[in-house]
Scaffold this active site. Sequence first.
Site, PDB file in Angstrom:
ATOM      1  N   SER A  10      34.477 -96.292  23.394  1.00  0.00           N
ATOM      2  CA  SER A  10      34.251 -95.928  24.794  1.00  0.00           C
ATOM      3  C   SER A  10      33.477 -96.975  25.580  1.00  0.00           C
ATOM      4  O   SER A  10      33.267 -96.823  26.775  1.00  0.00           O
ATOM      5  CB  SER A  10      33.496 -94.590  24.875  1.00  0.00           C
ATOM      6  OG  SER A  10      34.233 -93.568  24.255  1.00  0.00           O
ATOM      7  N   ARG A  82      21.704-105.461  25.973  1.00  0.00           N
ATOM      8  CA  ARG A  82      20.256-105.531  26.186  1.00  0.00           C
ATOM      9  C   ARG A  82      19.911-105.027  27.584  1.00  0.00           C
ATOM     10  O   ARG A  82      20.550-105.401  28.556  1.00  0.00           O
ATOM     11  CB  ARG A  82      19.752-106.967  26.006  1.00  0.00           C
ATOM     12  CG  ARG A  82      18.227-107.029  25.920  1.00  0.00           C
ATOM     13  CD  ARG A  82      17.726-108.282  25.250  1.00  0.00           C
ATOM     14  NE  ARG A  82      18.012-109.479  25.987  1.00  0.00           N
ATOM     15  CZ  ARG A  82      17.172-110.517  26.069  1.00  0.00           C
ATOM     16  NH1 ARG A  82      16.017-110.472  25.447  1.00  0.00           N
ATOM     17  NH2 ARG A  82      17.501-111.597  26.729  1.00  0.00           N
ATOM     18  N   ILE A 118      32.509-106.873  15.340  1.00  0.00           N
ATOM     19  CA  ILE A 118      32.301-107.529  16.628  1.00  0.00           C
ATOM     20  C   ILE A 118      30.855-107.352  17.079  1.00  0.00           C
ATOM     21  O   ILE A 118      30.297-108.204  17.780  1.00  0.00           O
ATOM     22  CB  ILE A 118      33.263-106.944  17.690  1.00  0.00           C
ATOM     23  CG1 ILE A 118      34.709-107.363  17.384  1.00  0.00           C
ATOM     24  CG2 ILE A 118      32.870-107.358  19.098  1.00  0.00           C
ATOM     25  CD1 ILE A 118      35.753-106.714  18.290  1.00  0.00           C
ATOM     26  N   ASP A 151      34.706-117.604  20.423  1.00  0.00           N
ATOM     27  CA  ASP A 151      34.268-119.006  20.482  1.00  0.00           C
ATOM     28  C   ASP A 151      35.472-119.946  20.455  1.00  0.00           C
ATOM     29  O   ASP A 151      35.502-120.971  21.140  1.00  0.00           O
ATOM     30  CB  ASP A 151      33.338-119.314  19.306  1.00  0.00           C
ATOM     31  CG  ASP A 151      32.171-118.336  19.232  1.00  0.00           C
ATOM     32  OD1 ASP A 151      31.669-117.943  20.298  1.00  0.00           O
ATOM     33  OD2 ASP A 151      31.780-117.964  18.107  1.00  0.00           O
ATOM     34  N   HIS A 179      27.953-117.222  15.342  1.00  0.00           N
ATOM     35  CA  HIS A 179      28.507-116.648  16.569  1.00  0.00           C
ATOM     36  C   HIS A 179      27.415-116.409  17.607  1.00  0.00           C
ATOM     37  O   HIS A 179      27.387-115.383  18.264  1.00  0.00           O
ATOM     38  CB  HIS A 179      29.245-115.344  16.244  1.00  0.00           C
ATOM     39  CG  HIS A 179      29.951-114.717  17.412  1.00  0.00           C
ATOM     40  ND1 HIS A 179      30.846-115.394  18.196  1.00  0.00           N
ATOM     41  CD2 HIS A 179      29.859-113.461  17.944  1.00  0.00           C
ATOM     42  CE1 HIS A 179      31.297-114.584  19.154  1.00  0.00           C
ATOM     43  NE2 HIS A 179      30.710-113.409  19.023  1.00  0.00           N
ATOM     44  N   MET A 230      36.010-110.704  25.144  1.00  0.00           N
ATOM     45  CA  MET A 230      35.719-110.338  23.753  1.00  0.00           C
ATOM     46  C   MET A 230      36.752-109.364  23.226  1.00  0.00           C
ATOM     47  O   MET A 230      37.169-109.450  22.065  1.00  0.00           O
ATOM     48  CB  MET A 230      34.314-109.736  23.658  1.00  0.00           C
ATOM     49  CG  MET A 230      33.857-109.430  22.237  1.00  0.00           C
ATOM     50  SD  MET A 230      33.684-110.878  21.185  1.00  0.00           S
ATOM     51  CE  MET A 230      34.987-110.570  19.996  1.00  0.00           C
TER      52      MET A 230
END
Length: 330
Positions: A10, A82, A118, A151, A179, A230
Amino acid sequence: MVKAVVLGASGGIGQPLSLLLKASPLIDELALYDVVNTPGVAADLSHISSVAKITGYLPKDDGLKNALTGADIVVIPAGIPRKPGMTRDDLFKINAGIVRDLVKGIAEHSPKAFILVISNPVNSTVPIAAEILKAAGVFDPKRLFGVTTLDVVRAETFTQEFSGHKDPSKATVPVIGGHSGGTIVPLFSKVSPSFEIPADRYEKLVHRVQFGGDEVVQAKDGAGSATLSMAFAGFRFAEAVIKASKGEKSIVEPTFVYLPGVAGGEAIAKATGLDFFSTPVELGVSGAEKAVNILDGITEREQELLKACIADLKGNIEKGVEFVKNPPPK
């Protein structure tokens, strides 16, 4: 029959990733799991006229068990971004705990599935996953992957003017290491077909590949991060794993793996002093069939980048292992 599962379906990465997987003709069944909103996401995607049958689960009523049972491939974008006032360590503890608990579910309900991590920080969450799987007695290093494809996608895109390809993905630009930031090492000396990066552009390109995510955060005014790119990268890698599992040959993708458990990995582990490392990996029916060592013949500047990468990556890996062996107090 291929059953794919998205854990964290979600979220900002999970929704577009689920859309791409639903649209793929390679997937017969798609199960979505998250702590909120999953039935709605599944209902929305269920109206798309593609092959995959779709279901959505919440934690209640054994949702994680039902989502994972019978899974062939599990992709984990779960985690939180964050927030203001939150330190990186605060973020690490939350996301590390999320990945730990989800991988415990995988170990119990779909231990043979390919696991694609991921959730950031990948340099630490993949070692966390490995430790959980080891403790459960079901760790298969060939089936655990850290997704570093973004990347590679960035490196392909940012060098398009030099590769000359209308489709930038037609150039192979190896990116190794980890990563995050300085652990990301683009090997422009190893591009194929070969092309030259002008000396006056080299450092800026390296920095852009390493810190491309910052561009997106700034462009979104701090309101988000690289979710769409991503999701695309996660789907591209998942598709490669599925194709290889079905017997397609010559599929090679860089990915963050446990080197001692993958053929060819020991040489890279010896050269770097690391157990986990992103390197081109030949994929096959069993997963990571061969780690390709491309460290020989890299340039002096790439050697410097690799040295800095190894120093940082070592600490990241140790942090992940320590989190499982000595969990922080709740």
